[in-house]
Structure formats: structure tokens, C-alpha cells
Design a protein around this motif. Sequence first.
Motif, PDB file in Angstrom:
ATOM      1  N   ILE A   1       0.863  -1.178   0.000  1.00  0.00           N
ATOM      2  CA  ILE A   1       0.000   0.000   0.000  1.00  0.00           C
ATOM      3  C   ILE A   1       0.901   1.229   0.000  1.00  0.00           C
ATOM      4  CG2 ILE A   1      -1.725   1.297   1.310  1.00  0.00           C
ATOM      5  CD1 ILE A   1      -2.713  -1.410   2.364  1.00  0.00           C
ATOM      6  N   ALA A   2       0.643   2.123  -0.922  1.00  0.00           N
ATOM      7  CA  ALA A   2       1.456   3.338  -1.014  1.00  0.00           C
ATOM      8  C   ALA A   2       1.238   4.195   0.223  1.00  0.00           C
ATOM      9  CB  ALA A   2       1.070   4.118  -2.265  1.00  0.00           C
ATOM     10  N   PRO A   3       2.274   4.858   0.702  1.00  0.00           N
ATOM     11  CA  PRO A   3       2.103   5.745   1.852  1.00  0.00           C
ATOM     12  C   PRO A   3       1.198   6.915   1.495  1.00  0.00           C
ATOM     13  CG  PRO A   3       4.289   5.988   0.910  1.00  0.00           C
ATOM     14  CD  PRO A   3       3.633   4.853   0.185  1.00  0.00           C
ATOM     15  N   ALA A   4       0.500   7.418   2.494  1.00  0.00           N
ATOM     16  CA  ALA A   4      -0.395   8.559   2.281  1.00  0.00           C
ATOM     17  C   ALA A   4       0.426   9.793   1.943  1.00  0.00           C
ATOM     18  CB  ALA A   4      -1.199   8.817   3.546  1.00  0.00           C
ATOM     19  N   PRO A   5      -0.113  10.653   1.079  1.00  0.00           N
ATOM     20  CA  PRO A   5       0.593  11.900   0.780  1.00  0.00           C
ATOM     21  C   PRO A   5       0.762  12.736   2.043  1.00  0.00           C
ATOM     22  CG  PRO A   5      -1.417  11.689  -0.535  1.00  0.00           C
ATOM     23  CD  PRO A   5      -1.363  10.526   0.393  1.00  0.00           C
TER      24      PRO A   5
ATOM     25  N   THR B   1     -20.165   9.753   5.419  1.00  0.00           N
ATOM     26  CA  THR B   1     -20.819  10.970   4.963  1.00  0.00           C
ATOM     27  C   THR B   1     -20.318  12.111   5.826  1.00  0.00           C
ATOM     28  OG1 THR B   1     -22.762   9.746   4.249  1.00  0.00           O
ATOM     29  CG2 THR B   1     -23.025  12.117   4.555  1.00  0.00           C
ATOM     30  N   LEU B   2     -19.646  13.080   5.214  1.00  0.00           N
ATOM     31  CA  LEU B   2     -19.076  14.209   5.942  1.00  0.00           C
ATOM     32  C   LEU B   2     -20.166  15.195   6.349  1.00  0.00           C
ATOM     33  CD1 LEU B   2     -15.939  14.822   3.694  1.00  0.00           C
ATOM     34  CD2 LEU B   2     -16.128  13.434   5.765  1.00  0.00           C
ATOM     35  N   PRO B   3     -19.890  16.043   7.335  1.00  0.00           N
ATOM     36  CA  PRO B   3     -20.891  17.008   7.792  1.00  0.00           C
ATOM     37  C   PRO B   3     -21.434  17.919   6.691  1.00  0.00           C
ATOM     38  CG  PRO B   3     -19.115  16.875   9.375  1.00  0.00           C
ATOM     39  CD  PRO B   3     -18.688  16.072   8.163  1.00  0.00           C
ATOM     40  N   ASN B   4     -20.654  18.167   5.636  1.00  0.00           N
ATOM     41  CA  ASN B   4     -21.136  19.025   4.546  1.00  0.00           C
ATOM     42  C   ASN B   4     -21.955  18.254   3.513  1.00  0.00           C
ATOM     43  OD1 ASN B   4     -19.265  17.600   3.052  1.00  0.00           O
ATOM     44  ND2 ASN B   4     -17.994  19.358   2.543  1.00  0.00           N
ATOM     45  N   GLY B   5     -22.212  16.964   3.790  1.00  0.00           N
ATOM     46  CA  GLY B   5     -23.016  16.140   2.902  1.00  0.00           C
ATOM     47  C   GLY B   5     -22.229  15.355   1.875  1.00  0.00           C
ATOM     48  N   THR B   6     -20.930  15.579   1.787  1.00  0.00           N
ATOM     49  CA  THR B   6     -20.084  14.852   0.845  1.00  0.00           C
ATOM     50  C   THR B   6     -19.991  13.394   1.261  1.00  0.00           C
ATOM     51  OG1 THR B   6     -18.764  16.817   0.392  1.00  0.00           O
ATOM     52  CG2 THR B   6     -17.748  14.696  -0.122  1.00  0.00           C
ATOM     53  N   ARG B   7     -20.171  12.495   0.309  1.00  0.00           N
ATOM     54  CA  ARG B   7     -20.060  11.071   0.595  1.00  0.00           C
ATOM     55  C   ARG B   7     -18.714  10.562   0.099  1.00  0.00           C
ATOM     56  NH1 ARG B   7     -21.010   6.093  -1.533  1.00  0.00           N
ATOM     57  NH2 ARG B   7     -21.655   4.551  -0.019  1.00  0.00           N
ATOM     58  N   CYS B   8     -17.970   9.922   0.993  1.00  0.00           N
ATOM     59  CA  CYS B   8     -16.675   9.338   0.677  1.00  0.00           C
ATOM     60  C   CYS B   8     -16.836   7.820   0.702  1.00  0.00           C
ATOM     61  CB  CYS B   8     -15.627   9.759   1.695  1.00  0.00           C
ATOM     62  SG  CYS B   8     -15.441  11.551   1.845  1.00  0.00           S
ATOM     63  N   THR B   9     -16.286   7.142  -0.279  1.00  0.00           N
ATOM     64  CA  THR B   9     -16.407   5.695  -0.351  1.00  0.00           C
ATOM     65  C   THR B   9     -15.107   5.024   0.066  1.00  0.00           C
ATOM     66  OG1 THR B   9     -15.788   5.747  -2.682  1.00  0.00           O
ATOM     67  CG2 THR B   9     -18.134   5.799  -2.186  1.00  0.00           C
ATOM     68  N   SER B  10     -15.222   3.800   0.518  1.00  0.00           N
ATOM     69  CA  SER B  10     -14.049   3.037   0.924  1.00  0.00           C
ATOM     70  C   SER B  10     -13.168   2.764  -0.281  1.00  0.00           C
ATOM     71  CB  SER B  10     -14.490   1.720   1.555  1.00  0.00           C
ATOM     72  OG  SER B  10     -13.379   0.888   1.780  1.00  0.00           O
ATOM     73  N   ASP B  11     -11.857   2.820  -0.078  1.00  0.00           N
ATOM     74  CA  ASP B  11     -10.924   2.485  -1.158  1.00  0.00           C
ATOM     75  C   ASP B  11     -10.508   1.020  -1.100  1.00  0.00           C
ATOM     76  OD1 ASP B  11      -9.075   2.279   0.910  1.00  0.00           O
ATOM     77  OD2 ASP B  11      -7.792   3.884   0.169  1.00  0.00           O
ATOM     78  N   GLY B  12     -11.058   0.280  -0.152  1.00  0.00           N
ATOM     79  CA  GLY B  12     -10.724  -1.132  -0.015  1.00  0.00           C
ATOM     80  C   GLY B  12      -9.400  -1.390   0.659  1.00  0.00           C
TER      81      GLY B  12
ATOM     82  N   ARG C   1      -8.491   0.332   3.717  1.00  0.00           N
ATOM     83  CA  ARG C   1      -8.617   1.017   5.007  1.00  0.00           C
ATOM     84  C   ARG C   1      -8.547   2.527   4.881  1.00  0.00           C
ATOM     85  NH1 ARG C   1      -5.021  -1.848   9.339  1.00  0.00           N
ATOM     86  NH2 ARG C   1      -6.220  -0.424  10.602  1.00  0.00           N
ATOM     87  N   GLY C   2      -8.939   3.045   3.730  1.00  0.00           N
ATOM     88  CA  GLY C   2      -8.982   4.477   3.509  1.00  0.00           C
ATOM     89  C   GLY C   2     -10.270   4.851   2.800  1.00  0.00           C
ATOM     90  N   TYR C   3     -10.395   6.119   2.438  1.00  0.00           N
ATOM     91  CA  TYR C   3     -11.603   6.622   1.791  1.00  0.00           C
ATOM     92  C   TYR C   3     -11.245   7.493   0.608  1.00  0.00           C
ATOM     93  CZ  TYR C   3     -13.691   4.878   5.976  1.00  0.00           C
ATOM     94  OH  TYR C   3     -14.067   4.033   6.987  1.00  0.00           O
ATOM     95  N   LEU C   4     -12.112   7.469  -0.396  1.00  0.00           N
ATOM     96  CA  LEU C   4     -11.971   8.330  -1.561  1.00  0.00           C
ATOM     97  C   LEU C   4     -13.077   9.359  -1.504  1.00  0.00           C
ATOM     98  CD1 LEU C   4     -11.397   5.527  -4.211  1.00  0.00           C
ATOM     99  CD2 LEU C   4      -9.674   6.968  -3.134  1.00  0.00           C
ATOM    100  N   CYS C   5     -12.686  10.625  -1.450  1.00  0.00           N
ATOM    101  CA  CYS C   5     -13.640  11.710  -1.348  1.00  0.00           C
ATOM    102  C   CYS C   5     -13.497  12.629  -2.554  1.00  0.00           C
ATOM    103  CB  CYS C   5     -13.401  12.540  -0.092  1.00  0.00           C
ATOM    104  SG  CYS C   5     -13.528  11.601   1.437  1.00  0.00           S
ATOM    105  N   PRO C   6     -14.627  13.107  -3.097  1.00  0.00           N
ATOM    106  CA  PRO C   6     -14.508  14.088  -4.169  1.00  0.00           C
ATOM    107  C   PRO C   6     -13.901  15.361  -3.619  1.00  0.00           C
ATOM    108  CG  PRO C   6     -16.785  13.850  -3.494  1.00  0.00           C
ATOM    109  CD  PRO C   6     -15.994  12.840  -2.720  1.00  0.00           C
ATOM    110  N   ARG C   7     -13.267  16.112  -4.462  1.00  0.00           N
ATOM    111  CA  ARG C   7     -12.645  17.367  -4.003  1.00  0.00           C
ATOM    112  C   ARG C   7     -13.641  18.470  -3.926  1.00  0.00           C
ATOM    113  NH1 ARG C   7      -6.594  17.727  -5.264  1.00  0.00           N
ATOM    114  NH2 ARG C   7      -6.115  15.563  -5.339  1.00  0.00           N
TER     115      ARG C   7
END
Length: 60
Positions: free
Chosen positions: A6-10, A41-52, A54-60
Motif C-alpha cells: 500500500i502506497a504511503p499517504a501523501p 458521509t461528511l458534515p457538509n453532505g459529501t459522501r466518501c467511499t471506501s478504497d478497499g 482502510r482508507g476513503y476516496l472523497c470528491p474534491r
Amino acid sequence: MAAPPIAPAPSNAKHIVSNGAGGYVLPDGTTAAGDGTGGVTLPNGTRCTSDGARGYLCPR
């Protein structure tokens, strides 16, 4: 067969952790609801999905 590394997080990545009650704690201390599908689901309503991985993919 070994799992691919797994690549390290930026360096600008934000760390979101489970609160143990089905929700998550964001870096600023705000809580977010788990959505029942492995996403967040973030407080601003943005939905982030699992990346499989142990992380999440969120739209910018």
C-alpha cells in the motif's frame, strides 16, 4: 501470493479514525456518520467511499 504494498499517504493527507460507535472523527474533531456501506458521509453532505485499503476516496 503476497498482497501488493500500500502506497504511503501523501504528506497533505487527512487522517479519519473510527470512533468505535459506527461513526468517524475528522482531523478537526468533527464527527461524521458511517453510511452503512463502508463509506463516510461528511458534515457538509459529501459522501466518501471506501478504497478497499482502510482508507476513503472523497470528491474534491
